[in-house]
Design a protein around this motif. Sequence first.
Motif, PDB file in Angstrom:
ATOM      1  N   SER A 168       0.834  -1.208   0.000  1.00 28.10           N
ATOM      2  CA  SER A 168       0.000   0.000   0.000  1.00 28.10           C
ATOM      3  C   SER A 168       0.867   1.256   0.000  1.00 28.10           C
ATOM      4  O   SER A 168       0.583   2.231  -0.693  1.00 28.10           O
ATOM      5  CB  SER A 168      -0.920  -0.021   1.223  1.00 28.10           C
ATOM      6  N   GLU A 169       1.941   1.200   0.784  1.00 27.73           N
ATOM      7  CA  GLU A 169       2.852   2.347   0.838  1.00 27.73           C
ATOM      8  C   GLU A 169       3.524   2.562  -0.511  1.00 27.73           C
ATOM      9  O   GLU A 169       3.654   3.690  -0.993  1.00 27.73           O
ATOM     10  CB  GLU A 169       3.874   2.124   1.933  1.00 27.73           C
ATOM     11  N   MET A 170       3.951   1.438  -1.110  1.00 25.26           N
ATOM     12  CA  MET A 170       4.593   1.548  -2.428  1.00 25.26           C
ATOM     13  C   MET A 170       3.600   2.034  -3.479  1.00 25.26           C
ATOM     14  O   MET A 170       3.947   2.852  -4.344  1.00 25.26           O
ATOM     15  CB  MET A 170       5.164   0.182  -2.843  1.00 25.26           C
ATOM     16  N   ARG A 171       2.360   1.541  -3.377  1.00 26.08           N
ATOM     17  CA  ARG A 171       1.340   1.985  -4.328  1.00 26.08           C
ATOM     18  C   ARG A 171       1.060   3.482  -4.171  1.00 26.08           C
ATOM     19  O   ARG A 171       0.918   4.208  -5.152  1.00 26.08           O
ATOM     20  CB  ARG A 171       0.062   1.174  -4.119  1.00 26.08           C
ATOM     21  N   THR A 172       0.995   3.924  -2.949  1.00 28.78           N
ATOM     22  CA  THR A 172       0.766   5.345  -2.685  1.00 28.78           C
ATOM     23  C   THR A 172       1.924   6.187  -3.218  1.00 28.78           C
ATOM     24  O   THR A 172       1.729   7.231  -3.854  1.00 28.78           O
ATOM     25  CB  THR A 172       0.603   5.581  -1.177  1.00 28.78           C
ATOM     26  N   LYS A 173       3.142   5.729  -2.973  1.00 27.83           N
ATOM     27  CA  LYS A 173       4.314   6.455  -3.468  1.00 27.83           C
ATOM     28  C   LYS A 173       4.324   6.488  -4.993  1.00 27.83           C
ATOM     29  O   LYS A 173       4.666   7.519  -5.614  1.00 27.83           O
ATOM     30  CB  LYS A 173       5.571   5.792  -2.938  1.00 27.83           C
ATOM     31  N   TYR A 174       3.942   5.342  -5.589  1.00 31.46           N
ATOM     32  CA  TYR A 174       3.898   5.291  -7.064  1.00 31.46           C
ATOM     33  C   TYR A 174       2.863   6.276  -7.601  1.00 31.46           C
ATOM     34  O   TYR A 174       3.126   6.996  -8.582  1.00 31.46           O
ATOM     35  CB  TYR A 174       3.559   3.868  -7.505  1.00 31.46           C
ATOM     36  N   ASP A 175       1.689   6.318  -6.982  1.00 35.82           N
ATOM     37  CA  ASP A 175       0.648   7.256  -7.424  1.00 35.82           C
ATOM     38  C   ASP A 175       1.099   8.704  -7.274  1.00 35.82           C
ATOM     39  O   ASP A 175       0.853   9.539  -8.152  1.00 35.82           O
ATOM     40  CB  ASP A 175      -0.641   7.022  -6.623  1.00 35.82           C
ATOM     41  N   VAL A 176       1.782   8.971  -6.155  1.00 36.59           N
ATOM     42  CA  VAL A 176       2.281  10.336  -5.953  1.00 36.59           C
ATOM     43  C   VAL A 176       3.334  10.692  -6.999  1.00 36.59           C
ATOM     44  O   VAL A 176       3.312  11.778  -7.585  1.00 36.59           O
ATOM     45  CB  VAL A 176       2.851  10.477  -4.527  1.00 36.59           C
ATOM     46  N   ASP A 177       4.257   9.766  -7.250  1.00 43.72           N
ATOM     47  CA  ASP A 177       5.297  10.025  -8.259  1.00 43.72           C
ATOM     48  C   ASP A 177       4.686  10.191  -9.647  1.00 43.72           C
ATOM     49  O   ASP A 177       5.126  11.054 -10.428  1.00 43.72           O
ATOM     50  CB  ASP A 177       6.306   8.877  -8.266  1.00 43.72           C
ATOM     51  N   ARG A 178       3.705   9.346  -9.939  1.00 44.95           N
ATOM     52  CA  ARG A 178       3.051   9.472 -11.245  1.00 44.95           C
ATOM     53  C   ARG A 178       2.320  10.803 -11.364  1.00 44.95           C
ATOM     54  O   ARG A 178       2.368  11.453 -12.422  1.00 44.95           O
ATOM     55  CB  ARG A 178       2.067   8.317 -11.444  1.00 44.95           C
ATOM     56  N   HIS A 179       1.678  11.231 -10.324  1.00 48.47           N
ATOM     57  CA  HIS A 179       0.988  12.521 -10.341  1.00 48.47           C
ATOM     58  C   HIS A 179       1.982  13.665 -10.545  1.00 48.47           C
ATOM     59  O   HIS A 179       1.727  14.591 -11.338  1.00 48.47           O
ATOM     60  CB  HIS A 179       0.223  12.704  -9.025  1.00 48.47           C
ATOM     61  N   ILE A 180       3.119  13.561  -9.828  1.00 47.08           N
ATOM     62  CA  ILE A 180       4.142  14.601  -9.979  1.00 47.08           C
ATOM     63  C   ILE A 180       4.694  14.598 -11.402  1.00 47.08           C
ATOM     64  O   ILE A 180       4.908  15.658 -12.018  1.00 47.08           O
ATOM     65  CB  ILE A 180       5.270  14.388  -8.947  1.00 47.08           C
ATOM     66  N   LEU A 181       4.922  13.383 -11.945  1.00 47.46           N
ATOM     67  CA  LEU A 181       5.446  13.277 -13.298  1.00 47.46           C
ATOM     68  C   LEU A 181       4.452  13.832 -14.323  1.00 47.46           C
ATOM     69  O   LEU A 181       4.851  14.562 -15.247  1.00 47.46           O
ATOM     70  CB  LEU A 181       5.754  11.811 -13.616  1.00 47.46           C
ATOM     71  N   GLU A 182       3.186  13.489 -14.142  1.00 47.05           N
ATOM     72  CA  GLU A 182       2.174  14.021 -15.061  1.00 47.05           C
ATOM     73  C   GLU A 182       2.072  15.534 -14.947  1.00 47.05           C
ATOM     74  O   GLU A 182       1.929  16.235 -15.968  1.00 47.05           O
ATOM     75  CB  GLU A 182       0.824  13.378 -14.763  1.00 47.05           C
ATOM     76  N   LYS A 183       2.153  16.025 -13.751  1.00 50.72           N
ATOM     77  CA  LYS A 183       2.099  17.479 -13.550  1.00 50.72           C
ATOM     78  C   LYS A 183       3.295  18.160 -14.205  1.00 50.72           C
ATOM     79  O   LYS A 183       3.155  19.200 -14.877  1.00 50.72           O
ATOM     80  CB  LYS A 183       2.058  17.782 -12.061  1.00 50.72           C
ATOM     81  N   THR A 184       4.473  17.545 -14.017  1.00 54.90           N
ATOM     82  CA  THR A 184       5.676  18.109 -14.639  1.00 54.90           C
ATOM     83  C   THR A 184       5.589  18.048 -16.166  1.00 54.90           C
ATOM     84  O   THR A 184       5.948  18.999 -16.868  1.00 54.90           O
ATOM     85  CB  THR A 184       6.919  17.345 -14.157  1.00 54.90           C
ATOM     86  N   ARG A 185       5.104  16.916 -16.659  1.00 58.70           N
ATOM     87  CA  ARG A 185       4.957  16.762 -18.114  1.00 58.70           C
ATOM     88  C   ARG A 185       3.960  17.756 -18.683  1.00 58.70           C
ATOM     89  O   ARG A 185       4.198  18.389 -19.726  1.00 58.70           O
ATOM     90  CB  ARG A 185       4.533  15.336 -18.441  1.00 58.70           C
ATOM     91  N   ASN A 186       2.839  17.910 -18.007  1.00 55.39           N
ATOM     92  CA  ASN A 186       1.842  18.883 -18.465  1.00 55.39           C
ATOM     93  C   ASN A 186       2.397  20.301 -18.441  1.00 55.39           C
ATOM     94  O   ASN A 186       2.130  21.109 -19.340  1.00 55.39           O
ATOM     95  CB  ASN A 186       0.590  18.794 -17.600  1.00 55.39           C
ATOM     96  N   ARG A 187       3.197  20.579 -17.403  1.00 51.62           N
ATOM     97  CA  ARG A 187       3.801  21.914 -17.335  1.00 51.62           C
ATOM     98  C   ARG A 187       4.786  22.116 -18.481  1.00 51.62           C
ATOM     99  O   ARG A 187       4.837  23.187 -19.095  1.00 51.62           O
ATOM    100  CB  ARG A 187       4.500  22.086 -15.986  1.00 51.62           C
ATOM    101  N   ASN A 188       5.565  21.055 -18.772  1.00 50.90           N
ATOM    102  CA  ASN A 188       6.506  21.156 -19.888  1.00 50.90           C
ATOM    103  C   ASN A 188       5.766  21.324 -21.212  1.00 50.90           C
ATOM    104  O   ASN A 188       6.198  22.097 -22.085  1.00 50.90           O
ATOM    105  CB  ASN A 188       7.395  19.916 -19.933  1.00 50.90           C
ATOM    106  N   TYR A 189       4.660  20.576 -21.364  1.00 54.54           N
ATOM    107  CA  TYR A 189       3.862  20.733 -22.572  1.00 54.54           C
ATOM    108  C   TYR A 189       3.310  22.155 -22.691  1.00 54.54           C
ATOM    109  O   TYR A 189       3.273  22.734 -23.783  1.00 54.54           O
ATOM    110  CB  TYR A 189       2.710  19.724 -22.571  1.00 54.54           C
TER     111      TYR A 189
END
Length: 284
Positions: free
Chosen positions: A45-66
Amino acid sequence: MAMMLRQKARVYAVLNDADQTETYYEKHIAMRDSITGINLESQLSEMRTKYDVDRHILEKTRNRNYAILAAALLAAALIALTVWILYSRRLTIKNRALVERIREQDKLHEQLQACSAARRRQGSGAGIARATPEATQQETENTLDCHGHSSRNDEPGTGDSSDARMEPGTGTLPASDELFDRIAQLVEQGRAFLDPTLNRNTLASLVGSNETYVRRSIQNNTGQTVNDYLNSLRLRYARELLANRKLTIEVVATEAGFGARNTFHNIFKKEYGLTPDEFRRFSS
């Protein structure tokens, strides 16, 4: 609880109670497996939560770059559009000015031709001037020279530019002018320049002279070489053809005596500073 179950199992093992020992060991193992499963689930659960957070950050960064890239492309497009508009306006102004200058040059050319014809007519009557000085004096007073000044102030006997071009003692035009008259009649009035193979050699044969005299005659009367003289006539005729928008540039080049579109394009661009297409577009 697991530790207590294990301790009880050990106590019953010391008491040699095999059934109780087995029972409490089974409960201990079941409890331990349950604890291990809970720990694994927590870690997952902790790893899943961390993965979701990292994915959200990555998507946010990608959207910002776009967004940054899209803004940069939009800014570049706006800058390019602005530069293109400014360049088009400057090019339009320049081409219209070039077309207007070409028209002014045409007017000047017509004036120079009229002036040259007047001088030759005046020179051709110089022989009569010596026989009837009073009539010639009246004609001279009523004639304006090419610079817009009256020739009535010229003193008799001094002679103007037309007199200077006459052969001494003959009252006739120099042979070079007579030759140029034949050349102009053949090339300009007869439109021999429409023949793309016409050159100094063939022109000399047509007027009954040699290449050297033809070259000197054209040079003295127009300030141009033979090829430049022929091409100037072709260009003037080509500009008349360009007014007909139904004619393609290839047809205009052929009809004007250039033979090939590339040759016509290069000579036209060099002479006027704009292409035949640009001249057609901005002269309307």
